[in-house]
Design a protein around this motif. Structure first.
Motif, short mmCIF file in Angstrom:
data_model
loop_
_atom_site.label_atom_id
_atom_site.label_comp_id
_atom_site.label_asym_id
_atom_site.label_seq_id
_atom_site.Cartn_x
_atom_site.Cartn_y
_atom_site.Cartn_z
N ILE A 5 33.54 170.89 -26.90
CA ILE A 5 34.09 169.59 -26.54
C ILE A 5 34.06 168.71 -27.79
O ILE A 5 33.00 168.49 -28.37
N ILE A 6 35.24 168.28 -28.20
CA ILE A 6 35.37 167.35 -29.32
C ILE A 6 35.64 165.98 -28.70
O ILE A 6 36.63 165.80 -27.99
N TYR A 7 34.74 165.05 -28.95
CA TYR A 7 34.75 163.77 -28.25
C TYR A 7 34.84 162.62 -29.25
O TYR A 7 34.11 162.59 -30.24
N ALA A 8 35.73 161.66 -28.95
CA ALA A 8 35.91 160.53 -29.85
C ALA A 8 36.03 159.22 -29.07
O ALA A 8 37.11 158.83 -28.65
N HIS A 9 34.89 158.59 -28.85
CA HIS A 9 34.85 157.23 -28.32
C HIS A 9 33.49 156.64 -28.69
O HIS A 9 32.47 157.28 -28.48
N PRO A 10 33.47 155.42 -29.24
CA PRO A 10 32.20 154.87 -29.71
C PRO A 10 31.28 154.31 -28.63
O PRO A 10 30.09 154.11 -28.86
N LEU A 19 33.49 160.98 -18.47
CA LEU A 19 34.24 162.24 -18.29
C LEU A 19 33.63 163.35 -19.13
O LEU A 19 33.53 164.50 -18.68
N LYS A 20 33.21 163.04 -20.34
CA LYS A 20 32.55 164.03 -21.20
C LYS A 20 31.27 164.54 -20.55
O LYS A 20 31.01 165.74 -20.51
N GLN A 21 30.46 163.61 -20.03
CA GLN A 21 29.19 163.99 -19.39
C GLN A 21 29.43 164.85 -18.16
O GLN A 21 28.76 165.87 -17.97
N VAL A 22 30.37 164.45 -17.32
CA VAL A 22 30.68 165.20 -16.11
C VAL A 22 31.14 166.62 -16.46
O VAL A 22 30.67 167.60 -15.87
N LEU A 23 32.02 166.72 -17.43
CA LEU A 23 32.52 168.04 -17.82
C LEU A 23 31.41 168.90 -18.43
O LEU A 23 31.27 170.08 -18.09
N THR A 24 30.61 168.33 -19.30
CA THR A 24 29.52 169.07 -19.93
C THR A 24 28.57 169.63 -18.88
O THR A 24 28.23 170.82 -18.90
N GLU A 25 28.16 168.78 -17.94
CA GLU A 25 27.25 169.21 -16.89
C GLU A 25 27.89 170.27 -16.00
O GLU A 25 27.24 171.26 -15.64
N HIS A 26 29.15 170.10 -15.66
CA HIS A 26 29.86 171.06 -14.82
C HIS A 26 29.92 172.44 -15.51
O HIS A 26 29.69 173.47 -14.88
N ILE A 81 38.50 165.05 -25.89
CA ILE A 81 38.45 163.87 -25.02
C ILE A 81 38.50 162.62 -25.88
O ILE A 81 37.65 162.43 -26.75
N HIS A 82 39.51 161.79 -25.63
CA HIS A 82 39.64 160.54 -26.39
C HIS A 82 40.60 159.58 -25.70
O HIS A 82 41.48 160.00 -24.95
#
Length: 189
Positions: A5-10, A19-26, A81-82
């Motif tokens: 997961i490449i994530y870009a939001h400060p 959304l990143k957290q939900v996907l990571t946990e899933h 995700i961005h």
């Protein structure tokens, strides 16, 4: 399956972070291997320097770029995700692509013909934006976003796009919408 997961939001309080957290946990709960590269948390240097440009042509890249390329090589599926800011990628992600998706790693030219090198990898893109789908459609922005990111970056580099989410009106959502988007995201995996 190995997921990057490449994530870009400060903002850790953002919808993108949720959304990143939900996907990571899933993914973890489903038994997948997961690596998250939070570009802001990493303080990734997005500036493509002359040294980067010269090195790329020689197949030599900086250590931070090597590390990111190793994660991409490792992954079976890459999820990006961005938010959409000013009709495009956040600057840190654009710089990541400039530096990491380098010549000889992500693409090359064989006798003048471009060839994507990141084949056999699925890609899911998750974007949030403030405008509605109708507004983007009316001005052609939906097509422009797909052309510039999907075709201009990811497909160009050989990636197979499994799904591209455009979550609209993200600055004024309610709990039901978040739940619906979360379900859609989970169903994709």
């Amino acid at each position: 399956m190995k997921h990057l997961i490449i994530y870009a939001h400060p903002n850790p309080g953002s919808l993108n972070h949720h959304l990143k957290q939900v996907l990571t946990e899933h993914l973890w709960e489903s038994g997948h291997e997961v690596e998250v590269r939070d570009l802001y948390q990493l303080n990734f240097n997005p500036v493509l320097s002359i040294e980067d440009m010269v090195g790329q042509r020689k197949g030599q890249v900086a250590e931070d770029v090597k590390q990111e390329q190793a994660f991409i090589t490792w992954a079976d599926c890459i999820t990006i995700i961005h938010p959409i800011w000013w009709t495009g990628l956040p600057a840190i992600l654009k710089g990541y692509i400039d530096r990491v998706f380098s010549y000889g790693f992500a693409y090359r030219y064989d006798q003048g013909v471009q060839k994507g090198l990141l084949t056999d990898k699925q890609t899911v893109i998750v974007n949030t934006h403030g405008k509605s789908h109708t507004e983007y459609n009316e001005i052609g922005m939906d097509k422009a976003l797909s052309l510039t990111s999907d075709k201009g970056i990811y497909i160009y580099c050989g990636l197979e796009i499994k799904r591209h989410f455009f979550f609209d009106k993200a600055d004024r959502i309610n709990a039901d919408t978040i739940e619906r988007w979360t379900k859609q995201l989970k169903e994709t995996f």
